[in-house]
Scaffold this motif. Sequence first.
Motif, PDB file in Angstrom:
ATOM      1  N   MET A   1       0.854  -1.163   0.000  1.00 12.28           N
ATOM      2  CA  MET A   1       0.000   0.000   0.000  1.00 12.28           C
ATOM      3  C   MET A   1       0.905   1.233   0.000  1.00 12.28           C
ATOM      4  O   MET A   1       1.886   1.285   0.728  1.00 12.28           O
ATOM      5  CB  MET A   1      -0.900  -0.013   1.239  1.00 12.28           C
ATOM      6  CG  MET A   1      -1.964   1.027   1.203  1.00 12.28           C
ATOM      7  SD  MET A   1      -3.110   1.085   2.618  1.00 12.28           S
ATOM      8  CE  MET A   1      -3.513  -0.577   2.995  1.00 12.28           C
ATOM      9  N   SER A   2       0.561   2.220  -0.784  1.00 14.97           N
ATOM     10  CA  SER A   2       1.368   3.430  -0.877  1.00 14.97           C
ATOM     11  C   SER A   2       1.254   4.250   0.406  1.00 14.97           C
ATOM     12  O   SER A   2       0.324   4.078   1.194  1.00 14.97           O
ATOM     13  CB  SER A   2       0.922   4.275  -2.069  1.00 14.97           C
ATOM     14  OG  SER A   2      -0.336   4.864  -1.798  1.00 14.97           O
ATOM     15  N   ASP A   3       2.203   5.149   0.594  1.00 18.42           N
ATOM     16  CA  ASP A   3       2.168   6.020   1.768  1.00 18.42           C
ATOM     17  C   ASP A   3       0.882   6.853   1.808  1.00 18.42           C
ATOM     18  O   ASP A   3       0.301   7.048   2.864  1.00 18.42           O
ATOM     19  CB  ASP A   3       3.384   6.950   1.775  1.00 18.42           C
ATOM     20  CG  ASP A   3       4.676   6.214   2.103  1.00 18.42           C
ATOM     21  OD1 ASP A   3       4.601   5.096   2.657  1.00 18.42           O
ATOM     22  OD2 ASP A   3       5.754   6.766   1.820  1.00 18.42           O
ATOM     23  N   GLN A   4       0.447   7.331   0.644  1.00 15.66           N
ATOM     24  CA  GLN A   4      -0.772   8.132   0.577  1.00 15.66           C
ATOM     25  C   GLN A   4      -1.980   7.282   0.982  1.00 15.66           C
ATOM     26  O   GLN A   4      -2.828   7.721   1.756  1.00 15.66           O
ATOM     27  CB  GLN A   4      -0.997   8.712  -0.811  1.00 15.66           C
ATOM     28  CG  GLN A   4      -2.277   9.526  -0.872  1.00 15.66           C
ATOM     29  CD  GLN A   4      -2.726   9.867  -2.285  1.00 15.66           C
ATOM     30  OE1 GLN A   4      -2.331   9.206  -3.234  1.00 15.66           O
ATOM     31  NE2 GLN A   4      -3.552  10.882  -2.406  1.00 15.66           N
ATOM     32  N   ALA A   5      -2.047   6.051   0.478  1.00 15.86           N
ATOM     33  CA  ALA A   5      -3.171   5.168   0.810  1.00 15.86           C
ATOM     34  C   ALA A   5      -3.175   4.843   2.306  1.00 15.86           C
ATOM     35  O   ALA A   5      -4.231   4.848   2.946  1.00 15.86           O
ATOM     36  CB  ALA A   5      -3.113   3.892  -0.023  1.00 15.86           C
ATOM     37  N   GLU A   6      -2.002   4.562   2.870  1.00 19.23           N
ATOM     38  CA  GLU A   6      -1.912   4.279   4.304  1.00 19.23           C
ATOM     39  C   GLU A   6      -2.366   5.483   5.125  1.00 19.23           C
ATOM     40  O   GLU A   6      -3.061   5.336   6.130  1.00 19.23           O
ATOM     41  CB  GLU A   6      -0.484   3.887   4.680  1.00 19.23           C
ATOM     42  CG  GLU A   6      -0.108   2.500   4.226  1.00 19.23           C
ATOM     43  CD  GLU A   6       1.308   2.123   4.626  1.00 19.23           C
ATOM     44  OE1 GLU A   6       1.786   2.601   5.676  1.00 19.23           O
ATOM     45  OE2 GLU A   6       1.927   1.353   3.882  1.00 19.23           O
ATOM     46  N   ARG A   7      -1.971   6.655   4.683  1.00 19.05           N
ATOM     47  CA  ARG A   7      -2.353   7.874   5.386  1.00 19.05           C
ATOM     48  C   ARG A   7      -3.873   8.053   5.353  1.00 19.05           C
ATOM     49  O   ARG A   7      -4.498   8.398   6.352  1.00 19.05           O
ATOM     50  CB  ARG A   7      -1.659   9.068   4.742  1.00 19.05           C
ATOM     51  CG  ARG A   7      -1.871  10.368   5.487  1.00 19.05           C
ATOM     52  CD  ARG A   7      -1.048  11.450   4.870  1.00 19.05           C
ATOM     53  NE  ARG A   7      -1.682  11.855   3.624  1.00 19.05           N
ATOM     54  CZ  ARG A   7      -1.807  13.101   3.230  1.00 19.05           C
ATOM     55  NH1 ARG A   7      -1.299  14.065   3.929  1.00 19.05           N
ATOM     56  NH2 ARG A   7      -2.431  13.386   2.104  1.00 19.05           N
ATOM     57  N   LEU A   8      -4.504   7.788   4.206  1.00 16.76           N
ATOM     58  CA  LEU A   8      -5.956   7.916   4.097  1.00 16.76           C
ATOM     59  C   LEU A   8      -6.674   6.881   4.964  1.00 16.76           C
ATOM     60  O   LEU A   8      -7.710   7.177   5.561  1.00 16.76           O
ATOM     61  CB  LEU A   8      -6.399   7.811   2.641  1.00 16.76           C
ATOM     62  CG  LEU A   8      -6.017   8.993   1.751  1.00 16.76           C
ATOM     63  CD1 LEU A   8      -6.419   8.721   0.293  1.00 16.76           C
ATOM     64  CD2 LEU A   8      -6.636  10.292   2.244  1.00 16.76           C
ATOM     65  N   VAL A   9      -6.116   5.672   5.047  1.00 20.65           N
ATOM     66  CA  VAL A   9      -6.701   4.641   5.914  1.00 20.65           C
ATOM     67  C   VAL A   9      -6.663   5.103   7.367  1.00 20.65           C
ATOM     68  O   VAL A   9      -7.658   5.003   8.098  1.00 20.65           O
ATOM     69  CB  VAL A   9      -5.965   3.289   5.742  1.00 20.65           C
ATOM     70  CG1 VAL A   9      -6.352   2.315   6.839  1.00 20.65           C
ATOM     71  CG2 VAL A   9      -6.250   2.697   4.375  1.00 20.65           C
ATOM     72  N   GLU A  10      -5.532   5.616   7.805  1.00 21.89           N
ATOM     73  CA  GLU A  10      -5.410   6.109   9.181  1.00 21.89           C
ATOM     74  C   GLU A  10      -6.393   7.248   9.440  1.00 21.89           C
ATOM     75  O   GLU A  10      -7.028   7.309  10.495  1.00 21.89           O
ATOM     76  CB  GLU A  10      -3.982   6.582   9.449  1.00 21.89           C
ATOM     77  CG  GLU A  10      -2.987   5.464   9.590  1.00 21.89           C
ATOM     78  CD  GLU A  10      -1.557   5.981   9.784  1.00 21.89           C
ATOM     79  OE1 GLU A  10      -1.382   7.144  10.222  1.00 21.89           O
ATOM     80  OE2 GLU A  10      -0.626   5.223   9.499  1.00 21.89           O
ATOM     81  N   LEU A  11      -6.508   8.151   8.483  1.00 20.61           N
ATOM     82  CA  LEU A  11      -7.428   9.275   8.625  1.00 20.61           C
ATOM     83  C   LEU A  11      -8.877   8.800   8.688  1.00 20.61           C
ATOM     84  O   LEU A  11      -9.668   9.287   9.501  1.00 20.61           O
ATOM     85  CB  LEU A  11      -7.261  10.260   7.474  1.00 20.61           C
ATOM     86  CG  LEU A  11      -6.067  11.197   7.577  1.00 20.61           C
ATOM     87  CD1 LEU A  11      -5.863  11.938   6.264  1.00 20.61           C
ATOM     88  CD2 LEU A  11      -6.264  12.181   8.715  1.00 20.61           C
ATOM     89  N   TYR A  12      -9.238   7.858   7.841  1.00 15.98           N
ATOM     90  CA  TYR A  12     -10.595   7.321   7.816  1.00 15.98           C
ATOM     91  C   TYR A  12     -10.943   6.757   9.197  1.00 15.98           C
ATOM     92  O   TYR A  12     -11.978   7.082   9.777  1.00 15.98           O
ATOM     93  CB  TYR A  12     -10.704   6.241   6.748  1.00 15.98           C
ATOM     94  CG  TYR A  12     -12.083   5.660   6.574  1.00 15.98           C
ATOM     95  CD1 TYR A  12     -12.927   6.124   5.574  1.00 15.98           C
ATOM     96  CD2 TYR A  12     -12.548   4.637   7.390  1.00 15.98           C
ATOM     97  CE1 TYR A  12     -14.191   5.596   5.403  1.00 15.98           C
ATOM     98  CE2 TYR A  12     -13.809   4.098   7.229  1.00 15.98           C
ATOM     99  CZ  TYR A  12     -14.622   4.581   6.230  1.00 15.98           C
ATOM    100  OH  TYR A  12     -15.878   4.056   6.081  1.00 15.98           O
ATOM    101  N   ASP A  13     -10.060   5.906   9.724  1.00 20.19           N
ATOM    102  CA  ASP A  13     -10.301   5.308  11.036  1.00 20.19           C
ATOM    103  C   ASP A  13     -10.375   6.378  12.131  1.00 20.19           C
ATOM    104  O   ASP A  13     -11.216   6.309  13.023  1.00 20.19           O
ATOM    105  CB  ASP A  13      -9.227   4.279  11.373  1.00 20.19           C
ATOM    106  CG  ASP A  13      -9.341   3.015  10.534  1.00 20.19           C
ATOM    107  OD1 ASP A  13     -10.344   2.858   9.817  1.00 20.19           O
ATOM    108  OD2 ASP A  13      -8.411   2.184  10.598  1.00 20.19           O
ATOM    109  N   ARG A  14      -9.499   7.370  12.072  1.00 18.49           N
ATOM    110  CA  ARG A  14      -9.499   8.436  13.056  1.00 18.49           C
ATOM    111  C   ARG A  14     -10.804   9.250  12.968  1.00 18.49           C
ATOM    112  O   ARG A  14     -11.363   9.659  13.977  1.00 18.49           O
ATOM    113  CB  ARG A  14      -8.281   9.337  12.872  1.00 18.49           C
ATOM    114  CG  ARG A  14      -8.123  10.333  14.003  1.00 18.49           C
ATOM    115  CD  ARG A  14      -6.780  10.997  14.079  1.00 18.49           C
ATOM    116  NE  ARG A  14      -6.434  11.719  12.870  1.00 18.49           N
ATOM    117  CZ  ARG A  14      -5.250  11.638  12.284  1.00 18.49           C
ATOM    118  NH1 ARG A  14      -4.311  10.861  12.772  1.00 18.49           N
ATOM    119  NH2 ARG A  14      -4.990  12.342  11.202  1.00 18.49           N
ATOM    120  N   LEU A  15     -11.299   9.448  11.760  1.00 21.26           N
ATOM    121  CA  LEU A  15     -12.557  10.183  11.591  1.00 21.26           C
ATOM    122  C   LEU A  15     -13.739   9.410  12.177  1.00 21.26           C
ATOM    123  O   LEU A  15     -14.627  10.005  12.775  1.00 21.26           O
ATOM    124  CB  LEU A  15     -12.790  10.508  10.117  1.00 21.26           C
ATOM    125  CG  LEU A  15     -11.876  11.600   9.562  1.00 21.26           C
ATOM    126  CD1 LEU A  15     -11.905  11.594   8.034  1.00 21.26           C
ATOM    127  CD2 LEU A  15     -12.252  12.962  10.109  1.00 21.26           C
TER     128      LEU A  15
END
Length: 180
Positions: A1-15
């Motif tokens: 998974m790309s860094d951008q995709a990982e970042r979006l996953v973390e953000l989604y869960d945090r949201l």
Amino acid sequence: MSDQAERLVELYDRLVERLYEVRMDLEKTSQQLDLDKEIERLVEAEQEVERLTREETELLTQWLKRDLKDLRGYLAETGLGVREWLAQETQLISEQFMHWLRQVADPSILDARTLQEDLDSRDDSTLYHAGELAIAGTFVCAGCEKEVQVAYTHRLEPCHRCDGRVFVRKTDFSEASDQT
């Protein structure tokens, strides 16, 4: 998974976690949660902190709205839970995240279901219910058999795995009778 995709996953869960926190805060004041507006507000706040692009902001907003709308519809139509909506082994997902999803999805459906479960089980005086005080011990969720440890007299909370509200106290006697 790309860094951008990982970042979006973390953000989604945090949201999802933040939506849960907002819902809990609003519940204390008896205010209603406008889920779409709150998603937009939280994503915009993250945009500033995380320096999201406009496209990333729009995607996160759309994904959250889509998933929660779908989950709410599923809960309302079927009377089933998050576990069935995910249609996969939920042990892959943290119990805390599942708890947040259930609470954010549609508390009114869950409230009606849990009220009926509570009423149905009140005739059995050996059962413990979420919201009641209980002295220290180990309690087993009647819904999913998750064990909950209580270290001191404490108000029982709904099960973090299935949101079950009915528990049975686990005792040395109950362990011995299981072995026979």
